[in-house]
Design a protein around this motif. Structure first.
Motif, PDB file in Angstrom:
ATOM      1  N   GLY A  94       0.590  19.668 -53.057  1.00 30.76           N
ATOM      2  CA  GLY A  94       1.903  19.085 -52.820  1.00 30.76           C
ATOM      3  C   GLY A  94       2.869  20.093 -52.224  1.00 30.76           C
ATOM      4  N   LEU A  95       2.828  21.337 -52.717  1.00 27.20           N
ATOM      5  CA  LEU A  95       3.713  22.370 -52.187  1.00 27.20           C
ATOM      6  C   LEU A  95       3.343  22.711 -50.745  1.00 27.20           C
ATOM      7  N   THR A  96       2.064  22.821 -50.467  1.00 25.84           N
ATOM      8  CA  THR A  96       1.625  23.115 -49.098  1.00 25.84           C
ATOM      9  C   THR A  96       2.062  22.012 -48.145  1.00 25.84           C
ATOM     10  N   ALA A  97       1.901  20.766 -48.565  1.00 24.55           N
ATOM     11  CA  ALA A  97       2.313  19.641 -47.713  1.00 24.55           C
ATOM     12  C   ALA A  97       3.822  19.634 -47.506  1.00 24.55           C
ATOM     13  N   LEU A  98       4.572  19.952 -48.558  1.00 24.42           N
ATOM     14  CA  LEU A  98       6.029  19.978 -48.443  1.00 24.42           C
ATOM     15  C   LEU A  98       6.476  21.085 -47.488  1.00 24.42           C
ATOM     16  N   LEU A  99       5.851  22.247 -47.569  1.00 24.08           N
ATOM     17  CA  LEU A  99       6.182  23.341 -46.664  1.00 24.08           C
ATOM     18  C   LEU A  99       5.886  22.965 -45.214  1.00 24.08           C
ATOM     19  N   VAL A 109      12.869  28.249 -45.004  1.00 20.28           N
ATOM     20  CA  VAL A 109      12.672  27.536 -46.263  1.00 20.28           C
ATOM     21  C   VAL A 109      12.825  28.553 -47.391  1.00 20.28           C
ATOM     22  N   VAL A 110      13.737  28.278 -48.331  1.00 15.27           N
ATOM     23  CA  VAL A 110      13.998  29.160 -49.466  1.00 15.27           C
ATOM     24  C   VAL A 110      13.397  28.526 -50.714  1.00 15.27           C
ATOM     25  N   ILE A 111      12.530  29.263 -51.406  1.00 10.72           N
ATOM     26  CA  ILE A 111      11.875  28.759 -52.615  1.00 10.72           C
ATOM     27  C   ILE A 111      12.362  29.550 -53.817  1.00 10.72           C
ATOM     28  N   ASP A 112      12.933  28.855 -54.798  1.00  8.61           N
ATOM     29  CA  ASP A 112      13.407  29.468 -56.039  1.00  8.61           C
ATOM     30  C   ASP A 112      12.344  29.269 -57.112  1.00  8.61           C
ATOM     31  N   CYS A 113      11.757  30.378 -57.600  1.00  9.24           N
ATOM     32  CA  CYS A 113      10.656  30.302 -58.574  1.00  9.24           C
ATOM     33  C   CYS A 113      11.177  30.364 -60.007  1.00  9.24           C
ATOM     34  N   PRO A 114      10.440  29.784 -60.954  1.00 11.84           N
ATOM     35  CA  PRO A 114      10.819  29.903 -62.364  1.00 11.84           C
ATOM     36  C   PRO A 114      10.581  31.315 -62.867  1.00 11.84           C
ATOM     37  N   ARG A 122       2.774  31.219 -58.184  1.00 10.65           N
ATOM     38  CA  ARG A 122       1.799  32.087 -57.510  1.00 10.65           C
ATOM     39  C   ARG A 122       1.463  31.535 -56.128  1.00 10.65           C
ATOM     40  N   HIS A 123       1.279  30.239 -56.042  1.00 16.54           N
ATOM     41  CA  HIS A 123       0.939  29.622 -54.764  1.00 16.54           C
ATOM     42  C   HIS A 123       2.086  29.787 -53.770  1.00 16.54           C
ATOM     43  N   ALA A 124       3.316  29.707 -54.255  1.00 17.38           N
ATOM     44  CA  ALA A 124       4.470  29.905 -53.373  1.00 17.38           C
ATOM     45  C   ALA A 124       4.480  31.321 -52.815  1.00 17.38           C
ATOM     46  N   HIS A 125       4.135  32.302 -53.642  1.00 14.16           N
ATOM     47  CA  HIS A 125       4.107  33.689 -53.190  1.00 14.16           C
ATOM     48  C   HIS A 125       3.131  33.881 -52.032  1.00 14.16           C
ATOM     49  N   VAL A 126       2.013  33.177 -52.076  1.00 14.72           N
ATOM     50  CA  VAL A 126       1.006  33.309 -51.019  1.00 14.72           C
ATOM     51  C   VAL A 126       1.565  32.812 -49.683  1.00 14.72           C
ATOM     52  N   HIS A 127       2.509  31.883 -49.734  1.00 18.66           N
ATOM     53  CA  HIS A 127       3.113  31.335 -48.517  1.00 18.66           C
ATOM     54  C   HIS A 127       4.316  32.143 -48.042  1.00 18.66           C
ATOM     55  N   ALA A 128       4.722  33.162 -48.801  1.00 18.13           N
ATOM     56  CA  ALA A 128       5.955  33.887 -48.501  1.00 18.13           C
ATOM     57  C   ALA A 128       5.797  34.797 -47.283  1.00 18.13           C
ATOM     58  N   ASP A 129       6.711  34.652 -46.333  1.00 20.96           N
ATOM     59  CA  ASP A 129       6.863  35.661 -45.285  1.00 20.96           C
ATOM     60  C   ASP A 129       7.718  36.807 -45.818  1.00 20.96           C
TER      61      ASP A 129
END
Length: 277
Positions: A94-99, A109-114, A122-129
């Motif tokens: 779902g996160l990959t599709a949303l990105l 795109v700014v992602i705020d992690c818990p 962790r998955h968001a970190h892998v997508h981080a530039d």
């Protein structure tokens, strides 16, 4: 990800209370005010701090009839799957599709992690530039980055979060053939000089060379950052906000802190537009 055009900025740290949402909010509004299209994702479906911040912003816009720049805001919802492995897989997909979706309409795109170690973060970190890690100016927060000897103050081992970033950087390079620009910021800086502050200033530059992050000052310990939440405002909105907040030296310094952070991030096409703020 090869066809993705938006630059993904992840604001992450496994410790709560370090100012991730404040950084995310000011970063998003700063980029919007420079003319960029911005999407925001809140991964903390329980607290929804960033989502609530922008909800307050929309409410104030409606009440005051003032048009403030606002991003595309999405709060990720948890999977309803009963099996944990299935739920994790669904949330990652779902996160990959949303990105991918936001990349088609946004520059950033700014992602705020818990403030915890969860699979979706962790998955968001892998997508981080770009990865921004705010830490409070304390040795307790520093322990997440590195374990120090109490006598020599030398770095004995990487901390749990630094190890995680190292692991996810490797995963990103394998999957996407690109790295993560990691910036650690010292948040809630006190105006007073004490021994703890001096030690942080000595240790962090040495630690950055070993652990592979860049270092920058973040936001100071200022009342204005906490005060603006109920209106959904940032220090960059104060001239347009429609409420009386004054023009104190501290408030002006807060604005300068935000601009300095945007400059330190080395984001594409940003430094050439800083004069718009």
């Amino acid at each position: 990800m090869s066809g993705r055009t938006a630059h993904v900025i992840v604001v992450g740290n496994e410790k709560g209370g370090c100012g991730k949402t404040t950084v995310s909010m000011h970063l998003a509004v700063g980029l919007l005010r420079m003319g960029f299209k911005v999407g925001c994702i809140d991964l903390d479906h329980r607290q929804q701090s960033l989502g609530r911040y922008f909800a307050n912003r929309r409410a104030w816009m409606e009440r005051s009839k003032i048009d403030l720049p606002t991003p595309v805001m999405v709060v990720m919802q948890p999977s309803s799957a009963e099996l944990k492995a299935q739920a994790v897989a669904q949330e990652k997909a779902g996160l990959t599709a949303l990105l991918d979706h936001l990349s088609g309409q946004c520059d950033f795109v700014v992602i705020d992690c818990p403030g915890s170690d969860v699979a979706l973060a962790r998955h968001a970190h892998v997508h981080a530039d770009t990865l921004i890690t705010p830490i409070n100016d304390s040795l307790l927060d520093l322990d997440l980055l590195g374990r120090l000897d109490p006598v020599s103050w030398e770095l004995n081992a990487a901390g749990v979060y630094a190890n995680l970033v190292w692991e996810l950087r490797r995963e990103r390079r394998q999957a996407h053939r690109s790295g993560i620009d990691w910036l650690v910021t010292r948040s809630r800086l006190s105006a007073l000089t004490d021994r703890n502050k001096q030690k942080m200033a000595e240790i962090l530059p040495r630690m950055s060379k070993v652990l592979g992050f860049r270092l920058s000052d973040g936001f100071g310990e200022r009342v204005i950052y906490r005060y603006l939440f109920l209106w959904g405002l940032t220090v960059l909105d104060m001239e347009q906000a429609g409420i009386s907040m004054g023009t104190s030296k501290s408030n002006q310094s807060a604005r300068e802190e935000v601009i300095a952070l945007l400059h330190a991030l080395w984001l594409p096409r940003v430094n050439e537009r800083l004069d718009r703020l």
